[in-house]
Design a protein around this motif. Structure first.
Motif, PDB file in Angstrom:
ATOM      1  N   ASP A   6       1.161  -1.307   0.030  1.00 48.65           N
ATOM      2  CA  ASP A   6      -0.102  -0.160  -0.147  1.00 48.65           C
ATOM      3  C   ASP A   6       0.830   0.973   0.137  1.00 48.65           C
ATOM      4  O   ASP A   6       0.702   2.124  -0.714  1.00 48.65           O
ATOM      5  CB  ASP A   6      -1.176  -0.215   1.362  1.00 48.65           C
ATOM      6  N   ASN A  52       0.966   4.230  -3.060  1.00 51.16           N
ATOM      7  CA  ASN A  52       0.673   5.562  -2.317  1.00 51.16           C
ATOM      8  C   ASN A  52       1.706   6.697  -2.709  1.00 51.16           C
ATOM      9  O   ASN A  52       1.595   7.623  -3.004  1.00 51.16           O
ATOM     10  CB  ASN A  52       0.613   6.037  -0.703  1.00 51.16           C
ATOM     11  N   LYS A  69       3.648   5.838  -5.205  1.00 57.31           N
ATOM     12  CA  LYS A  69       3.955   5.532  -6.496  1.00 57.31           C
ATOM     13  C   LYS A  69       2.822   7.166  -7.341  1.00 57.31           C
ATOM     14  O   LYS A  69       3.046   8.354  -8.129  1.00 57.31           O
ATOM     15  CB  LYS A  69       3.453   4.719  -7.435  1.00 57.31           C
ATOM     16  N   ASN A  70       1.911   7.410  -5.994  1.00 55.76           N
ATOM     17  CA  ASN A  70       0.334   8.107  -6.418  1.00 55.76           C
ATOM     18  C   ASN A  70       0.977   9.136  -6.000  1.00 55.76           C
ATOM     19  O   ASN A  70       0.580  10.175  -6.225  1.00 55.76           O
ATOM     20  CB  ASN A  70      -0.820   7.540  -5.893  1.00 55.76           C
ATOM     21  N   GLY A  71       1.951   9.813  -5.218  1.00 58.16           N
ATOM     22  CA  GLY A  71       2.487  10.676  -4.619  1.00 58.16           C
ATOM     23  C   GLY A  71       1.395  11.126  -3.507  1.00 58.16           C
ATOM     24  O   GLY A  71       1.531  12.562  -3.342  1.00 58.16           O
ATOM     25  N   LYS A  72       0.891  10.327  -2.516  1.00 61.49           N
ATOM     26  CA  LYS A  72      -0.157  10.364  -1.598  1.00 61.49           C
ATOM     27  C   LYS A  72       1.532  10.190  -0.065  1.00 61.49           C
ATOM     28  O   LYS A  72       0.589  11.602   0.657  1.00 61.49           O
ATOM     29  CB  LYS A  72      -0.825   9.148  -1.332  1.00 61.49           C
ATOM     30  N   ILE A  73       2.441   9.962  -0.043  1.00 62.21           N
ATOM     31  CA  ILE A  73       3.878   9.963   1.047  1.00 62.21           C
ATOM     32  C   ILE A  73       4.632  10.071   0.453  1.00 62.21           C
ATOM     33  O   ILE A  73       5.311  10.080  -0.667  1.00 62.21           O
ATOM     34  CB  ILE A  73       3.626   8.851   1.537  1.00 62.21           C
ATOM     35  N   ASN A  74       6.109  10.498   1.760  1.00 59.94           N
ATOM     36  CA  ASN A  74       6.600  10.739   0.390  1.00 59.94           C
ATOM     37  C   ASN A  74       7.904   9.685   0.649  1.00 59.94           C
ATOM     38  O   ASN A  74       7.527   8.923   1.543  1.00 59.94           O
ATOM     39  CB  ASN A  74       7.642  11.964   1.234  1.00 59.94           C
ATOM     40  N   GLU A  86       8.328   8.279   4.265  1.00 58.39           N
ATOM     41  CA  GLU A  86       7.298   7.721   5.219  1.00 58.39           C
ATOM     42  C   GLU A  86       7.254   6.120   4.825  1.00 58.39           C
ATOM     43  O   GLU A  86       6.954   5.506   4.838  1.00 58.39           O
ATOM     44  CB  GLU A  86       6.076   8.051   4.666  1.00 58.39           C
TER      45      GLU A  86
END
Length: 182
Positions: free
Chosen positions: A132, A136, A138-143, A146
């Motif tokens: 997950d 995330n 790859k989608n840019g939701k976390i750096n 993290e």
């Protein structure tokens, strides 16, 4: 433990030997010989005549009744009984110690097995969390930091799973080894 059993067997043999000293003994036998003596004197009788005249046979029959050694034998038997009790106590102590050691190994093996199962389920959950986190990321939701923390926790859970698996197999080996030596 086998040494103690051998000692017990030896003590049983000693009891029989000590008790045999209390019984009277009967012995018999015979001797056959000559009293021929040649002193190198020039005027001695011929050897044939000497042997014929000086031949002897003896037959004996002897009965020995032990009178004076009764207290010695009884003392030896009582010392033997004390040694026997000590060996039996040592033997039972060793058996209890091995049983306690076996119970301890089984308890440790079960706890390590439960720890391995829990670490395996944590590792599966951490693998899903890592997947997950990668999605995330790859989608840019976390750096990246993290994502790196999630990877470190996953690797830590893998390490704990491997450690608990080793401990589980090690204690299982100890149980099997102790059982095979009983």
């Amino acid at each position: 433990m086998n040494v103690l059993i051998l000692w017990l067997d030896r003590l049983n043999i000693r009891v029989k030997l000590y008790r045999s000293q209390l019984y009277p003994t009967i012995s018999y036998g015979s001797t056959f010989g000559t009293m021929f003596y040649n002193s190198f004197v020039f005027k001695s009788l011929p050897a044939g005549n000497q042997l014929k005249n000086n031949l002897y046979q003896q037959v004996f029959f002897r009965i020995s009744v032990p009178i004076y050694n009764r207290s010695v034998v009884k003392n030896s038997l009582s010392q033997n009984a004390v040694l026997r009790k000590q060996l039996l106590n040592n033997l039972s102590g060793e058996r209890l110690q091995r049983n306690n050691q076996l119970k301890n190994y089984i308890i440790n093996w079960r706890s390590n097995y439960k720890m391995y199962n829990s670490n395996a389920s944590i590792c599966i959950a951490m693998k899903g969390a890592l997947n997950d986190a990668e999605i995330n990321f790859k989608n840019g939701k976390i750096n990246y930091s993290e994502l790196h923390d999630v990877r470190a926790r996953y690797l830590s859970s893998e390490r704990e799973k491997i450690r608990s698996m080793y401990n589980c197999y090690f204690h299982k080996f100890l149980v099997n080894n102790l059982i095979s030596n009983l």
